[in-house]
Design a protein around this motif. Sequence first.
Motif, short mmCIF file in Angstrom:
data_model
loop_
_atom_site.label_atom_id
_atom_site.label_comp_id
_atom_site.label_asym_id
_atom_site.label_seq_id
_atom_site.Cartn_x
_atom_site.Cartn_y
_atom_site.Cartn_z
N LEU A 95 8.91 10.97 11.83
CA LEU A 95 8.77 10.18 10.41
C LEU A 95 8.20 11.34 9.49
O LEU A 95 8.74 11.40 8.37
CB LEU A 95 7.98 9.25 10.37
CG LEU A 95 8.63 7.88 11.25
CD1 LEU A 95 7.71 6.73 10.76
CD2 LEU A 95 9.96 7.50 10.56
N ALA A 96 7.17 12.19 9.92
CA ALA A 96 6.52 13.03 9.13
C ALA A 96 7.62 14.13 8.82
O ALA A 96 7.39 14.84 7.64
CB ALA A 96 5.24 13.62 9.69
N ASP A 97 8.44 14.43 9.61
CA ASP A 97 9.43 15.60 9.48
C ASP A 97 10.69 15.09 8.81
O ASP A 97 11.67 15.87 8.34
CB ASP A 97 9.96 16.08 10.73
CG ASP A 97 8.66 17.20 11.30
OD1 ASP A 97 8.12 17.57 10.26
OD2 ASP A 97 8.63 17.68 12.48
N LEU A 98 10.84 13.63 8.38
CA LEU A 98 11.93 13.13 7.69
C LEU A 98 11.75 12.48 6.48
O LEU A 98 12.81 12.55 5.85
CB LEU A 98 12.56 12.18 8.68
CG LEU A 98 13.42 12.40 10.16
CD1 LEU A 98 13.50 11.01 10.72
CD2 LEU A 98 14.65 13.19 9.90
N THR A 99 10.45 12.03 6.31
CA THR A 99 10.42 11.31 4.90
C THR A 99 9.16 11.99 3.95
O THR A 99 8.42 12.82 4.44
CB THR A 99 9.74 10.08 5.37
OG1 THR A 99 8.56 9.86 6.19
CG2 THR A 99 10.83 9.37 6.26
N ASP A 100 9.00 11.17 3.10
CA ASP A 100 7.82 11.55 2.14
C ASP A 100 6.47 11.53 2.91
O ASP A 100 6.11 10.25 3.11
CB ASP A 100 7.72 11.05 0.87
CG ASP A 100 6.61 11.34 -0.13
OD1 ASP A 100 5.72 12.06 0.22
OD2 ASP A 100 6.89 10.90 -1.26
N ARG A 101 5.86 12.46 3.12
CA ARG A 101 4.67 12.36 4.01
C ARG A 101 3.52 11.90 3.26
O ARG A 101 2.58 10.78 3.96
CB ARG A 101 4.02 13.90 4.43
CG ARG A 101 5.11 14.52 5.36
CD ARG A 101 4.93 16.00 5.38
NE ARG A 101 5.75 16.61 6.40
CZ ARG A 101 6.04 17.85 6.65
NH1 ARG A 101 5.27 18.76 5.99
NH2 ARG A 101 6.69 18.23 7.65
N LYS A 102 3.16 11.98 2.08
CA LYS A 102 2.22 11.30 1.19
C LYS A 102 2.52 9.80 1.31
O LYS A 102 1.59 8.99 1.51
CB LYS A 102 2.26 11.83 -0.19
CG LYS A 102 1.36 11.06 -1.17
CD LYS A 102 2.02 10.00 -2.04
CE LYS A 102 1.33 9.26 -2.90
NZ LYS A 102 1.52 9.56 -4.42
N ARG A 103 3.65 9.44 1.18
CA ARG A 103 3.80 7.84 0.97
C ARG A 103 3.73 7.34 2.49
O ARG A 103 3.25 6.07 2.54
CB ARG A 103 5.34 7.55 0.61
CG ARG A 103 5.75 6.13 0.51
CD ARG A 103 7.17 5.99 -0.01
NE ARG A 103 7.14 6.44 -1.15
CZ ARG A 103 8.59 6.38 -1.91
NH1 ARG A 103 9.35 6.01 -1.65
NH2 ARG A 103 8.48 6.89 -3.16
N LEU A 104 3.97 8.05 3.48
CA LEU A 104 3.73 7.46 4.85
C LEU A 104 2.22 7.17 4.99
O LEU A 104 1.88 6.32 5.77
CB LEU A 104 4.51 8.33 6.05
CG LEU A 104 4.29 7.94 7.43
CD1 LEU A 104 4.76 6.58 7.74
CD2 LEU A 104 4.74 9.26 8.11
N VAL A 105 1.55 8.28 4.69
CA VAL A 105 0.00 8.02 4.73
C VAL A 105 -0.58 6.81 4.15
O VAL A 105 -1.42 6.14 4.59
CB VAL A 105 -0.60 9.33 4.49
CG1 VAL A 105 -2.10 9.24 4.63
CG2 VAL A 105 -0.16 10.55 5.36
N VAL A 106 -0.10 6.90 2.98
CA VAL A 106 -0.68 5.73 1.84
C VAL A 106 -0.30 4.34 2.71
O VAL A 106 -1.18 3.34 2.80
CB VAL A 106 0.04 5.60 0.57
CG1 VAL A 106 -0.21 4.28 -0.22
CG2 VAL A 106 -0.12 6.98 -0.01
N TRP A 107 1.05 3.94 3.27
CA TRP A 107 1.56 2.75 3.78
C TRP A 107 0.62 2.53 5.05
O TRP A 107 0.03 1.23 5.26
CB TRP A 107 2.70 2.51 3.93
CG TRP A 107 3.56 2.22 2.68
CD1 TRP A 107 3.99 3.20 1.76
CD2 TRP A 107 3.37 1.15 1.93
NE1 TRP A 107 4.65 2.38 0.78
CE2 TRP A 107 4.35 0.97 1.05
CE3 TRP A 107 2.82 -0.22 2.30
CZ2 TRP A 107 4.45 -0.11 -0.10
CZ3 TRP A 107 3.15 -1.42 1.66
CH2 TRP A 107 3.94 -1.37 0.42
N THR A 108 0.43 3.49 5.77
CA THR A 108 -0.15 3.33 7.17
C THR A 108 -1.78 3.01 6.96
O THR A 108 -2.19 2.38 7.61
CB THR A 108 0.03 4.36 8.14
OG1 THR A 108 -0.34 5.92 7.67
CG2 THR A 108 1.63 4.48 8.44
N THR A 109 -2.33 3.96 6.09
CA THR A 109 -3.61 3.40 5.82
C THR A 109 -3.96 2.14 5.09
O THR A 109 -5.07 1.54 5.34
CB THR A 109 -4.17 4.64 4.65
OG1 THR A 109 -3.97 5.87 5.06
CG2 THR A 109 -5.56 4.40 4.47
#
Length: 421
Positions: free
Chosen positions: A73-87
Amino acid sequence: MRRAFADIRPLRESADYRRLWIGTSAQGFGRQVASVTVLYQVWELTGSPLWVGVVGLVHAVPMVVMTLVGGVLADLTDRKRLVVWTTAIAWVTSLGLVAQAFLDVGSLALLLGVLAVQTTATSLGAPARRTLIPRLLPPARVGAGIALMHLSFQASMLAGPAVAGVAIAEGGLATAYLVEAVAFVVSLYGVARLPSMRPERAPDTSVTGLRLVREGIGFVARTKVVAGAFWTDLSATVLAMPMALFPAINEDRFGGDPRTLGLFVSSVAVGGLVAGLLSGWVVRQRRLGTMQLWAAGVWCVALAGVGLAGSLPLLLALLAVAGAADTVSVVSRASLLQLATPDAVRGRVSSVEQVVGVAGPEVGNFRAGVMGSALSPAMAMTGGGLLALAGVVAVAATNRPLRDFRTPTGPDTADGGPVSP
């Protein structure tokens, strides 16, 4: 001497990195408080080192699977948004820990279930979080940025367990878990204002996720320097990780006082903090592979000595030495990986690094719990240290590229591209 101390220029030069550092530091502190609290609660519920070791397994299984997914997912999507949602999801589970402690549910299954969900969330976001530093800092500051993150982690290990011991003794389990819940709020602040960070060159979206995972693992497997760094860390953690044995050793030798249990983990952090303050010397070294091997060896010897220590001061001193060695090993490994990995696969390689760096110790804690149940806690501690030392020596003897790895001009002036030994 000035160059030996931690390089704080990333904090001065980048407001985005500064916010990320503050948030990540707060999250690390909260998780250290919660980790000791979980160990204490499981010990109180079961009185078994085996079940304390199972906590490591509950962390490790979802971590291995979901971290690999998170790397894709980190190589496919917006990494910042992924971190926000999982946090955010992890914050909700921290409130669950508070609730089960406040209501005195007393259910081991519920506690382990909430931990598994929290680990799933943090593991999905962990690879993306690791890739943020190279995007927020110029290549010449990446090593310093990594070292500062690890320095805050060591400070959390120093303060977190001590705070956990006092919070449990004075306010109860719910108070200790509440510290983690507040820390996740600060962590959300740290990432919410970051700019969007999509991969510089995303993989072909027509390729299946499983193939993308295989490509990342394949890069690790065929790059001997990277593979050797990971095997060194796995040998040191899976075979020697001591945390699951701390409650039993504390019970046998020091009456089970939660304050003493907190000192065990804090002592590891004291050594790590000192080494972190001197991380400027580490990130400027060219032979990062050799440095990691020596540091891992010292970690193993120190932990073997913990099992033989006859007094509390000696035991705490050996744990401090182990903590210092761990910091040097982790910073060396992380700097080496950033220099050897291109951005196109950085998310997936970071997922492998997360599995090795976090799931490895959790599996090691499970191994320690099993050994502690079959043997005495002291024998399990010493035996694990010696087994780990044998593993590190084997990697050093068989992986010449790791021993010979050099950065061409040192991390201060590296151009950020992959480096060959």
